[in-house]
Design a protein around this motif. Structure first.
Motif, PDB file in Angstrom:
ATOM      1  N   LYS A  86       4.865 -18.502  -3.215  1.00 13.61           N
ATOM      2  CA  LYS A  86       4.085 -19.532  -3.874  1.00 13.61           C
ATOM      3  C   LYS A  86       3.723 -19.067  -5.284  1.00 13.61           C
ATOM      4  O   LYS A  86       3.653 -17.857  -5.535  1.00 13.61           O
ATOM      5  CB  LYS A  86       2.797 -19.788  -3.094  1.00 13.61           C
ATOM      6  N   PRO A  87       3.438 -19.992  -6.186  1.00 13.07           N
ATOM      7  CA  PRO A  87       3.003 -19.582  -7.528  1.00 13.07           C
ATOM      8  C   PRO A  87       1.800 -18.634  -7.491  1.00 13.07           C
ATOM      9  O   PRO A  87       1.690 -17.738  -8.343  1.00 13.07           O
ATOM     10  CB  PRO A  87       2.668 -20.912  -8.199  1.00 13.07           C
ATOM     11  N   ASP A  88       0.920 -18.799  -6.508  1.00 11.67           N
ATOM     12  CA  ASP A  88      -0.244 -17.919  -6.392  1.00 11.67           C
ATOM     13  C   ASP A  88       0.129 -16.486  -6.042  1.00 11.67           C
ATOM     14  O   ASP A  88      -0.714 -15.589  -6.132  1.00 11.67           O
ATOM     15  CB  ASP A  88      -1.206 -18.457  -5.325  1.00 11.67           C
ATOM     16  N   ASP A  89       1.367 -16.254  -5.638  1.00 12.90           N
ATOM     17  CA  ASP A  89       1.821 -14.890  -5.348  1.00 12.90           C
ATOM     18  C   ASP A  89       2.221 -14.139  -6.613  1.00 12.90           C
ATOM     19  O   ASP A  89       2.536 -12.945  -6.554  1.00 12.90           O
ATOM     20  CB  ASP A  89       3.006 -14.914  -4.384  1.00 12.90           C
ATOM     21  N   THR A  90       2.227 -14.824  -7.740  1.00 15.76           N
ATOM     22  CA  THR A  90       2.572 -14.182  -9.005  1.00 15.76           C
ATOM     23  C   THR A  90       1.586 -13.065  -9.321  1.00 15.76           C
ATOM     24  O   THR A  90       0.375 -13.284  -9.366  1.00 15.76           O
ATOM     25  CB  THR A  90       2.585 -15.214 -10.146  1.00 15.76           C
ATOM     26  N   ALA A  91       2.118 -11.865  -9.513  1.00 14.27           N
ATOM     27  CA  ALA A  91       1.271 -10.694  -9.742  1.00 14.27           C
ATOM     28  C   ALA A  91       2.155  -9.472  -9.970  1.00 14.27           C
ATOM     29  O   ALA A  91       3.373  -9.530  -9.741  1.00 14.27           O
ATOM     30  CB  ALA A  91       0.360 -10.440  -8.546  1.00 14.27           C
ATOM     31  N   VAL A  92       1.529  -8.399 -10.390  1.00 16.12           N
ATOM     32  CA  VAL A  92       2.178  -7.092 -10.358  1.00 16.12           C
ATOM     33  C   VAL A  92       1.874  -6.482  -8.990  1.00 16.12           C
ATOM     34  O   VAL A  92       0.719  -6.438  -8.570  1.00 16.12           O
ATOM     35  CB  VAL A  92       1.669  -6.170 -11.476  1.00 16.12           C
ATOM     36  N   TYR A  93       2.926  -6.034  -8.313  1.00 17.60           N
ATOM     37  CA  TYR A  93       2.788  -5.485  -6.971  1.00 17.60           C
ATOM     38  C   TYR A  93       2.895  -3.965  -7.027  1.00 17.60           C
ATOM     39  O   TYR A  93       3.808  -3.416  -7.651  1.00 17.60           O
ATOM     40  CB  TYR A  93       3.848  -6.067  -6.047  1.00 17.60           C
ATOM     41  N   PHE A  94       1.976  -3.323  -6.325  1.00 16.48           N
ATOM     42  CA  PHE A  94       1.891  -1.867  -6.320  1.00 16.48           C
ATOM     43  C   PHE A  94       1.991  -1.342  -4.893  1.00 16.48           C
ATOM     44  O   PHE A  94       1.392  -1.920  -3.982  1.00 16.48           O
ATOM     45  CB  PHE A  94       0.557  -1.388  -6.885  1.00 16.48           C
ATOM     46  N   CYS A  95       2.707  -0.262  -4.707  1.00 13.18           N
ATOM     47  CA  CYS A  95       2.616   0.433  -3.427  1.00 13.18           C
ATOM     48  C   CYS A  95       1.722   1.652  -3.614  1.00 13.18           C
ATOM     49  O   CYS A  95       1.560   2.168  -4.729  1.00 13.18           O
ATOM     50  CB  CYS A  95       3.981   0.829  -2.869  1.00 13.18           C
ATOM     51  N   ALA A  96       1.138   2.100  -2.523  1.00 12.59           N
ATOM     52  CA  ALA A  96       0.168   3.187  -2.605  1.00 12.59           C
ATOM     53  C   ALA A  96       0.091   3.914  -1.276  1.00 12.59           C
ATOM     54  O   ALA A  96       0.396   3.354  -0.223  1.00 12.59           O
ATOM     55  CB  ALA A  96      -1.201   2.639  -2.992  1.00 12.59           C
ATOM     56  N   ARG A  97      -0.353   5.138  -1.346  1.00 10.23           N
ATOM     57  CA  ARG A  97      -0.550   5.944  -0.144  1.00 10.23           C
ATOM     58  C   ARG A  97      -2.031   5.904   0.217  1.00 10.23           C
ATOM     59  O   ARG A  97      -2.893   6.192  -0.613  1.00 10.23           O
ATOM     60  CB  ARG A  97      -0.122   7.393  -0.386  1.00 10.23           C
ATOM     61  N   GLY A  98      -2.294   5.563   1.443  1.00  9.46           N
ATOM     62  CA  GLY A  98      -3.676   5.534   1.872  1.00  9.46           C
ATOM     63  C   GLY A  98      -3.843   4.719   3.124  1.00  9.46           C
ATOM     64  O   GLY A  98      -2.879   4.394   3.818  1.00  9.46           O
ATOM     65  N   TYR A  99      -5.092   4.352   3.396  1.00  6.79           N
ATOM     66  CA  TYR A  99      -5.406   3.681   4.648  1.00  6.79           C
ATOM     67  C   TYR A  99      -6.504   2.657   4.407  1.00  6.79           C
ATOM     68  O   TYR A  99      -7.426   2.915   3.635  1.00  6.79           O
ATOM     69  CB  TYR A  99      -5.873   4.717   5.677  1.00  6.79           C
ATOM     70  N   GLY A 100      -6.399   1.499   5.022  1.00  7.65           N
ATOM     71  CA  GLY A 100      -7.431   0.487   4.898  1.00  7.65           C
ATOM     72  C   GLY A 100      -7.070  -0.570   3.882  1.00  7.65           C
ATOM     73  O   GLY A 100      -5.907  -0.717   3.479  1.00  7.65           O
ATOM     74  N   THR A 101      -8.092  -1.309   3.454  1.00  5.20           N
ATOM     75  CA  THR A 101      -7.865  -2.414   2.528  1.00  5.20           C
ATOM     76  C   THR A 101      -8.532  -2.227   1.174  1.00  5.20           C
ATOM     77  O   THR A 101      -8.362  -3.062   0.288  1.00  5.20           O
ATOM     78  CB  THR A 101      -8.374  -3.729   3.143  1.00  5.20           C
ATOM     79  N   ALA A 102      -9.293  -1.164   1.010  1.00  4.89           N
ATOM     80  CA  ALA A 102      -9.993  -0.924  -0.248  1.00  4.89           C
ATOM     81  C   ALA A 102      -9.194   0.006  -1.155  1.00  4.89           C
ATOM     82  O   ALA A 102      -8.576   0.968  -0.692  1.00  4.89           O
ATOM     83  CB  ALA A 102     -11.372  -0.307   0.022  1.00  4.89           C
ATOM     84  N   LEU A 103      -9.246  -0.258  -2.459  1.00 10.19           N
ATOM     85  CA  LEU A 103      -8.508   0.553  -3.424  1.00 10.19           C
ATOM     86  C   LEU A 103      -8.903   2.016  -3.336  1.00 10.19           C
ATOM     87  O   LEU A 103      -8.069   2.914  -3.471  1.00 10.19           O
ATOM     88  CB  LEU A 103      -8.760   0.038  -4.839  1.00 10.19           C
ATOM     89  N   ALA A 104     -10.188   2.276  -3.124  1.00 10.01           N
ATOM     90  CA  ALA A 104     -10.674   3.646  -3.115  1.00 10.01           C
ATOM     91  C   ALA A 104     -10.115   4.477  -1.964  1.00 10.01           C
ATOM     92  O   ALA A 104     -10.224   5.703  -1.975  1.00 10.01           O
ATOM     93  CB  ALA A 104     -12.198   3.644  -3.061  1.00 10.01           C
ATOM     94  N   GLN A 105      -9.512   3.803  -0.976  1.00 12.09           N
ATOM     95  CA  GLN A 105      -8.943   4.508   0.168  1.00 12.09           C
ATOM     96  C   GLN A 105      -7.509   4.964  -0.086  1.00 12.09           C
ATOM     97  O   GLN A 105      -6.881   5.543   0.783  1.00 12.09           O
ATOM     98  CB  GLN A 105      -8.989   3.601   1.398  1.00 12.09           C
ATOM     99  N   TYR A 106      -6.999   4.714  -1.289  1.00 12.47           N
ATOM    100  CA  TYR A 106      -5.630   5.062  -1.646  1.00 12.47           C
ATOM    101  C   TYR A 106      -5.652   6.045  -2.814  1.00 12.47           C
ATOM    102  O   TYR A 106      -6.399   5.856  -3.775  1.00 12.47           O
ATOM    103  CB  TYR A 106      -4.839   3.806  -1.995  1.00 12.47           C
ATOM    104  N   ASP A 107      -4.831   7.087  -2.726  1.00 11.78           N
ATOM    105  CA  ASP A 107      -4.925   8.134  -3.739  1.00 11.78           C
ATOM    106  C   ASP A 107      -3.670   8.335  -4.568  1.00 11.78           C
ATOM    107  O   ASP A 107      -3.691   9.125  -5.511  1.00 11.78           O
ATOM    108  CB  ASP A 107      -5.307   9.462  -3.073  1.00 11.78           C
ATOM    109  N   SER A 108      -2.585   7.663  -4.246  1.00  8.12           N
ATOM    110  CA  SER A 108      -1.368   7.765  -5.045  1.00  8.12           C
ATOM    111  C   SER A 108      -0.807   6.360  -5.217  1.00  8.12           C
ATOM    112  O   SER A 108      -0.654   5.643  -4.221  1.00  8.12           O
ATOM    113  CB  SER A 108      -0.327   8.668  -4.364  1.00  8.12           C
ATOM    114  N   TRP A 109      -0.451   6.011  -6.452  1.00 14.13           N
ATOM    115  CA  TRP A 109      -0.026   4.659  -6.782  1.00 14.13           C
ATOM    116  C   TRP A 109       1.272   4.690  -7.572  1.00 14.13           C
ATOM    117  O   TRP A 109       1.499   5.606  -8.383  1.00 14.13           O
ATOM    118  CB  TRP A 109      -1.084   3.958  -7.620  1.00 14.13           C
TER     119      TRP A 109
END
Length: 119
Positions: A86-109
């Motif tokens: 959908k148009p709302d999916d337009t974004a920059v997509y990032f993968c990351a190492r971590g756990y959960g749904t919060a940014l602070a729970q991920y340490d490599s991007w």
């Protein structure tokens, strides 16, 4: 430290599909939980999907039923299959190492890959 590189982004029409890949180097990801996030222009980075080291999969409500996260430990990659975009999916997509749904729970991007969905 693990290095992450995303690929597979691009321009697609609404209703189309894309498959994003995240290649890891430096460390094997087989013992890591991994996730995908996205950031649209002017918005905060948000959780999209995550996969545990045992293969458990979790999704944001906005993508549930359309996106599928997977991992290939032999290839040291994590993928995100995106269908019915959908148009709302337009974004920059990032993968990351971590756990959960919060940014602070991920340490490599990774550096991110652009996905643009036209209407």
């Amino acid at each position: 430290q693990v290095q992450l590189v995303e690929s597979g982004g691009g321009l697609v029409q609404a209703g189309g599909s894309l498959r994003l890949s995240c290649a890891a180097s430096g460390r094997t990801i087989s013992t890591y939980n991994m996730g995908w996030f996205r950031q649209a222009p002017g918005k905060e980075r948000e959780f999209v999907a995550r996969i545990t080291l045992t293969g458990g999969k979790y999704y944001a409500d906005s993508v549930k039923g359309r996106f599928t996260i997977s991992r290939d430990n032999a290839k040291n990659t994590v993928s995100l299959q995106m269908n019915t975009l959908k148009p709302d999916d337009t974004a920059v997509y990032f993968c990351a190492r971590g756990y959960g749904t919060a940014l602070a729970q991920y340490d490599s991007w990774g550096q991110g890959t652009q996905v643009t969905v036209s209407s």
